[in-house]
Design a protein around this motif. Structure first.
Motif, PDB file in Angstrom:
ATOM      1  N   THR A  58       7.134  11.245   0.566  1.00 55.38           N
ATOM      2  CA  THR A  58       7.443  10.041   1.343  1.00 55.38           C
ATOM      3  C   THR A  58       7.972  10.451   2.712  1.00 55.38           C
ATOM      4  O   THR A  58       8.564  11.530   2.862  1.00 55.38           O
ATOM      5  N   ASN A 134      -7.485   7.894  -0.645  1.00 51.76           N
ATOM      6  CA  ASN A 134      -7.636   9.334  -0.434  1.00 51.76           C
ATOM      7  C   ASN A 134      -9.112   9.687  -0.441  1.00 51.76           C
ATOM      8  O   ASN A 134      -9.829   9.410  -1.399  1.00 51.76           O
ATOM      9  N   SER A 144      -1.680  16.603   2.863  1.00 50.81           N
ATOM     10  CA  SER A 144      -0.292  16.222   2.602  1.00 50.81           C
ATOM     11  C   SER A 144       0.211  17.031   1.412  1.00 50.81           C
ATOM     12  O   SER A 144      -0.494  17.872   0.878  1.00 50.81           O
ATOM     13  N   CYS A 146       0.618  15.986  -1.440  1.00 49.26           N
ATOM     14  CA  CYS A 146      -0.014  15.490  -2.661  1.00 49.26           C
ATOM     15  C   CYS A 146      -1.527  15.577  -2.528  1.00 49.26           C
ATOM     16  O   CYS A 146      -2.185  14.629  -2.123  1.00 49.26           O
ATOM     17  N   CYS A 149      -3.587  13.145  -4.995  1.00 49.16           N
ATOM     18  CA  CYS A 149      -3.207  11.735  -5.035  1.00 49.16           C
ATOM     19  C   CYS A 149      -4.431  10.851  -4.849  1.00 49.16           C
ATOM     20  O   CYS A 149      -5.414  11.239  -4.231  1.00 49.16           O
ATOM     21  N   GLY A 151      -4.125   7.899  -3.304  1.00 49.25           N
ATOM     22  CA  GLY A 151      -3.976   7.247  -2.009  1.00 49.25           C
ATOM     23  C   GLY A 151      -2.536   7.181  -1.559  1.00 49.25           C
ATOM     24  O   GLY A 151      -1.671   7.879  -2.088  1.00 49.25           O
ATOM     25  N   ALA A 152      -2.321   6.319  -0.566  1.00 52.85           N
ATOM     26  CA  ALA A 152      -0.987   6.175   0.007  1.00 52.85           C
ATOM     27  C   ALA A 152      -0.805   4.749   0.508  1.00 52.85           C
ATOM     28  O   ALA A 152      -1.781   4.009   0.690  1.00 52.85           O
ATOM     29  N   TYR A 168       6.068   5.675   4.600  1.00 53.02           N
ATOM     30  CA  TYR A 168       4.817   6.175   4.037  1.00 53.02           C
ATOM     31  C   TYR A 168       5.125   6.755   2.663  1.00 53.02           C
ATOM     32  O   TYR A 168       6.079   7.513   2.506  1.00 53.02           O
ATOM     33  N   THR A 169       4.310   6.392   1.679  1.00 52.83           N
ATOM     34  CA  THR A 169       4.462   6.972   0.343  1.00 52.83           C
ATOM     35  C   THR A 169       3.091   7.164  -0.296  1.00 52.83           C
ATOM     36  O   THR A 169       2.205   6.316  -0.163  1.00 52.83           O
ATOM     37  N   ASP A 170       2.914   8.285  -0.964  1.00 51.04           N
ATOM     38  CA  ASP A 170       1.697   8.546  -1.730  1.00 51.04           C
ATOM     39  C   ASP A 170       1.790   7.855  -3.089  1.00 51.04           C
ATOM     40  O   ASP A 170       2.879   7.543  -3.565  1.00 51.04           O
ATOM     41  N   LYS A 172      -0.125   8.502  -7.053  1.00 44.99           N
ATOM     42  CA  LYS A 172      -0.954   9.484  -7.758  1.00 44.99           C
ATOM     43  C   LYS A 172      -2.203   8.889  -8.378  1.00 44.99           C
ATOM     44  O   LYS A 172      -3.270   9.499  -8.353  1.00 44.99           O
ATOM     45  N   LYS A 182       5.854   1.665  -5.974  1.00 42.83           N
ATOM     46  CA  LYS A 182       5.901   2.268  -4.636  1.00 42.83           C
ATOM     47  C   LYS A 182       6.243   1.216  -3.587  1.00 42.83           C
ATOM     48  O   LYS A 182       6.961   1.488  -2.629  1.00 42.83           O
TER      49      LYS A 182
END
Length: 197
Positions: A58, A134, A144, A146, A149, A151-152, A168-170, A172, A182
Motif C-alpha cells: 500500500t 493487473n 510492484s 505484489c 496480484c 489488481g489494485a 493505493y492498495t493491491d 491478490k 481493501k
C-alpha cells in the motif's frame, strides 16, 4: 564624579531595564494570545500505519493536510460523491468489468463510510477511484511488491478538483470480499491521516 550625576545614571539604568522587561512581556503576550488568532498552523502529526496497510503493498500520500482535516466534516455529513472507473489490462483478456460492477464497488465505499451520499449537493468531497487490472503480459509495466496480484485500487480524495489525499492498495485475488476489505481499509487510512484536533 558628583553624587547627583551617579544618581541620574542609576535612575536611567533602572528605567531602561524596566522598559526592556515591559516590552518583552508585551511581545510574549501578543505572540501567544493575539497573533495566533487568525493563523492556526496545521502541523502533520506522526501517523501510525493501520494493520490493514501491512497486509499487502500500500502507498498513501497527503497533498494538503488542512483540506484533508476539513474534508472529514463533509464525509461525516454525507457531502461526497463517488466516481469510479476501470483500468483494464491491454495485453491479456480483461475480466474485471464482468467480475464486478462500478455500482457494487460504489456500495462498498458507502458501507465503509457508514453514511450515504446526499443527493443534489453543490459542494462536496469527490472520491475518485480506479480499479486497475493487473496485466501480467505487459512488458512496460512497473513491477510492484505484489507480482502475482490480480489488481489494485487507486483512490483519490478531492476538494474542488484539488487532490488532498491518495491511497493505493493491491488485491491478490478476484474475490469480492477481499476487494470490499481493501476499500474499507482505504477509508480507514483516510480517516487515520486526518489530524486529530
Amino acid at each position: 564624579m558628583k553624587r547627583g550625576a551617579r544618581d541620574s545614571v542609576l535612575v536611567n539604568n533602572f528605567f531602561t531595564i524596566a522598559s526592556i522587561v515591559l516590552i518583552s512581556i508585551t511581545m510574549m503576550l501578543y505572540s501567544k494570545y493575539i497573533a495566533n488568532d487568525d493563523y492556526d498552523e496545521v502541523t502533520k502529526e506522526r501517523v501510525i500505519p493501520l494493520s490493514c496497510e501491512k497486509e499487502i503493498f500500500t502507498v498513501s500520500k497527503v497533498y494538503n493536510q488542512d483540506l484533508l482535516n476539513k474534508s472529514m466534516k463533509a464525509l461525516n455529513k454525507g457531502f461526497y460523491k463517488i466516481e469510479g472507473s476501470y483500468k483494464k489490462s491491454q495485453q491479456t483478456q480483461s475480466i474485471i468489468e464482468d467480475f464486478i460492477s462500478l455500482n457494487e464497488l460504489n456500495s462498498y465505499y458507502v458501507k465503509a463510510i457508514e453514511k450515504p451520499p446526499k443527493p443534489n449537493i453543490e459542494k462536496y468531497l469527490t472520491i475518485k477511484y480506479e480499479i486497475i487490472e493487473n496485466d501480467k503480459k505487459d512488458q512496460n509495466k512497473k513491477t510492484s511488491d505484489c507480482k502475482f496480484c490480480s489488481g489494485a485500487i487507486l483512490t483519490s480524495f478531492l476538494a474542488d478538483d484539488k487532490e488532498i489525499f491518495k491511497f493505493y492498495t493491491d488485491f491478490k485475488y478476484y474475490d469480492k470480499n477481499e476487494i470490499a476489505s481493501k476499500i474499507d481499509c482505504t477509508i480507514k487510512v483516510y480517516k487515520n491521516n486526518v489530524k486529530k484536533l
